[in-house]
Enzyme design. Structure first.
Site, PDB file in Angstrom:
ATOM      1  CG  ASP A  83      48.764  40.358  40.858  1.00  0.00           C
ATOM      2  OD1 ASP A  83      49.273  39.419  41.472  1.00  0.00           O
ATOM      3  OD2 ASP A  83      47.758  40.213  40.140  1.00  0.00           O
ATOM      4  CG  HIS A  96      36.880  37.829  47.165  1.00  0.00           C
ATOM      5  ND1 HIS A  96      37.280  39.093  47.526  1.00  0.00           N
ATOM      6  CD2 HIS A  96      37.383  37.604  45.921  1.00  0.00           C
ATOM      7  CE1 HIS A  96      37.995  39.619  46.537  1.00  0.00           C
ATOM      8  NE2 HIS A  96      38.069  38.735  45.553  1.00  0.00           N
ATOM      9  CB  CYS A 103      45.818  43.876  46.205  1.00  0.00           C
ATOM     10  SG  CYS A 103      44.815  42.603  45.452  1.00  0.00           S
ATOM     11  CE1 TYR A 104      41.960  39.504  47.497  1.00  0.00           C
ATOM     12  CE2 TYR A 104      43.539  38.815  45.824  1.00  0.00           C
ATOM     13  CZ  TYR A 104      42.257  39.180  46.185  1.00  0.00           C
ATOM     14  OH  TYR A 104      41.276  39.225  45.243  1.00  0.00           O
ATOM     15  CG  HIS A 162      48.251  45.493  42.715  1.00  0.00           C
ATOM     16  ND1 HIS A 162      47.474  45.590  41.585  1.00  0.00           N
ATOM     17  CD2 HIS A 162      47.886  44.330  43.323  1.00  0.00           C
ATOM     18  CE1 HIS A 162      46.681  44.533  41.510  1.00  0.00           C
ATOM     19  NE2 HIS A 162      46.902  43.749  42.540  1.00  0.00           N
ATOM     20  CG  ASP A 222      48.077  48.230  39.609  1.00  0.00           C
ATOM     21  OD1 ASP A 222      47.658  48.555  40.738  1.00  0.00           O
ATOM     22  OD2 ASP A 222      48.129  47.047  39.242  1.00  0.00           O
ATOM     23  CG  ASP A 282      46.691  40.056  43.655  1.00  0.00           C
ATOM     24  OD1 ASP A 282      47.474  40.992  43.911  1.00  0.00           O
ATOM     25  OD2 ASP A 282      45.655  40.202  42.981  1.00  0.00           O
ATOM     26  CE  LYS A 285      40.990  33.802  41.425  1.00  0.00           C
ATOM     27  NZ  LYS A 285      40.697  33.972  40.000  1.00  0.00           N
ATOM     28  NE  ARG A 322      37.956  34.766  44.035  1.00  0.00           N
ATOM     29  CZ  ARG A 322      37.542  34.658  42.763  1.00  0.00           C
ATOM     30  NH1 ARG A 322      36.636  33.756  42.441  1.00  0.00           N
ATOM     31  NH2 ARG A 322      38.022  35.448  41.833  1.00  0.00           N
TER      32      ARG A 322
HETATM   33 ZN    ZN Z   1      45.527  42.292  43.287  1.00  0.00          ZN
END
Ligand code: ZN
Length: 415
Positions: free
Chosen positions: A347, A252, A303-304, A357, A354, A301, A298, A295
């Protein structure tokens, strides 16, 4: 009889992740081997359909913004962050009552990443007073007034204080000795750290939160580090990334960042399989969406951009080369994570912005703007701008802070 890979996939899916939908199994006989690719392309599940929707919305945005030279809308995002310091937060953020240091770090860091002056003395005063008032005797820190000290909140609190430029000598008020004794008491026989004295989970995330605070406060003793390396080695999975725990777990992005940053702090990156880790990081970036997923299978996103991008930046800093496509990531961040309609970063298209993020997407943006090289110690990672005008200040990818703040904070405790 199901083969070993299917049993493994089933175990991870049903037992570890608690998903109710069973693993879909398609088998083909050897003569059909050339047909495997069309077979996988025909396979339609909830997962592939969700991804297809995201791919389409990202492709629409890339098409729409094809000729535009997009920048980070700094003044616009600043409004969103400033508002939070001067107004009550919306009622739904009550859910983050035990994460108050996190809000301060995310918001303070986002402002600081865009412009050092935007985290004003007033804000630094607010952050330091709130944190020091909520936790007795200057730490270990908790999530809010009347709560128990918690390893994850302690990390966020110390990191938020690092942004305060020693306002009113607040750095002297951090109870370094108390934090050290508490970290020792959180150590587990397997080398990791639990999150709370009373009860708490033990994983790579907590281990990073312990080591990074210890490194910043100059209390990273051999006693504290005993067994940590062995614990982290066992968390690398067959995929190349890291899971949360030494037992069978799924690789992850967040756990991988925590494990790799911890190993960088220990100066022991060479003990893991760096090649398979780099392949895993590279596989997290999609050609179509251009950003990262956290992952296998998935969705992308924002934040990755930091959890995986930061991992790649650490490996780059230590001379292992680049394993991500920075210009592609930059496209995803600027075209899919921000809009002119609402300030703050998100995201993916369709989601609301938010604070979490906003911070990690900005840290990811900094990674796309710099090349990284360690200079002597983990506290001193030099960032060379790739473009002439970087939108985000240089960061230290091991600590998630602007390089300047981190170096000043570490220097304060170095003697
Ligand atoms: Zn995220």
């Amino acid at each position: 009889m199901p083969n070993k890979n299917i049993s493994r996939a089933r175990f991870i899916n049903n037992k570890l992740l608690g998903r109710k939908r069973d693993v879909e199994e398609k088998t083909c006989i050897e003569e059909d081997i050339r047909e495997i690719r069309p077979l996988t392309m025909q396979l339609s599940t909830e997962t592939t359909q969700d991804r297809q929707e995201v791919v389409e919305v990202c492709e629409d945005l890339y098409h729409l913004l094809k000729h535009e030279d997009i920048h980070l809308l700094k003044e616009f995002h600043r409004m969103y962050l400033d508002y939070s310091f001067t107004n009550n937060l919306p009622p739904q953020l009550k859910a983050l009552d035990a994460s108050q240091p996190w809000l301060l770090y995310w918001i303070g860091n986002s402002l600081r990443l865009m412009n050092p002056k935007w985290l004003s003395k007033n804000y630094q005063q607010g952050i330091s007073e709130k944190l020091l008032n909520a936790s007795v005797n200057g730490g270990p820190f908790c999530g809010g007034l009347g709560q128990l000290p918690h390893l994850i909140c302690n990390y966020a609190a110390v990191t938020a204080l690092a942004l305060c430029d020693n306002y009113d000598d607040c750095w002297s008020k951090i109870n370094v000795h108390g934090i050290y004794q508490w970290l020792l008491a959180l150590k587990m026989p397997n080398g990791g750290f639990k999150t709370c004295l009373e009860v708490g989970e033990c994983d790579t995330r907590g281990t990073y939160c312990a080591l990074s605070v210890a490194a910043m406060l100059n209390i990273l003793t051999p006693e504290l580090c005993t067994g940590v390396e062995e614990f982290l080695i066992k968390c690398q999975t067959y995929e190349g990334g890291f899971g949360g725990c030494p037992q069978e777990d799924e690789a992850h992005g967040g756990y991988t960042y925590c494990a790799v940053a911890s190993l960088a702090i220990l100066g022991r990156l060479e003990v893991i399989n760096v090649g398979s880790l780099m392949e895993w990081c590279s596989a997290r970036q999609f050609n179509e969406e251009r950003g990262f997923s956290g992952r296998s299978n998935k969705l992308v996103d924002g934040c990755y951009s930091y959890w995986v991008g930061g991992t790649a930046a650490i490996l780059e800093a230590y001379g292992y080369g680049e394993c991500i496509d920075k210009p592609m990531l930059r496209d995803y961040i600027l075209k899919c994570c921000q809009t002119k309609e609402r300030p703050g970063l998100r995201d993916k298209p369709g989601k609301s912005p938010d604070f979490y993020h906003t911070n990690y997407v900005m840290l990811g943006l900094s990674i796309t703007e710099h090349n990284f090289k360690v200079q002597g110690s983990v506290n001193s990672i030099k960032c060379a701008p790739i473009k002439e005008s970087a939108e985000i200040v240089p960061i230290n990818p091991v600590f998630g802070l602007p390089s300047e703040d981190l170096e000043k904070f570490v220097r304060f405790y170095s003697h």
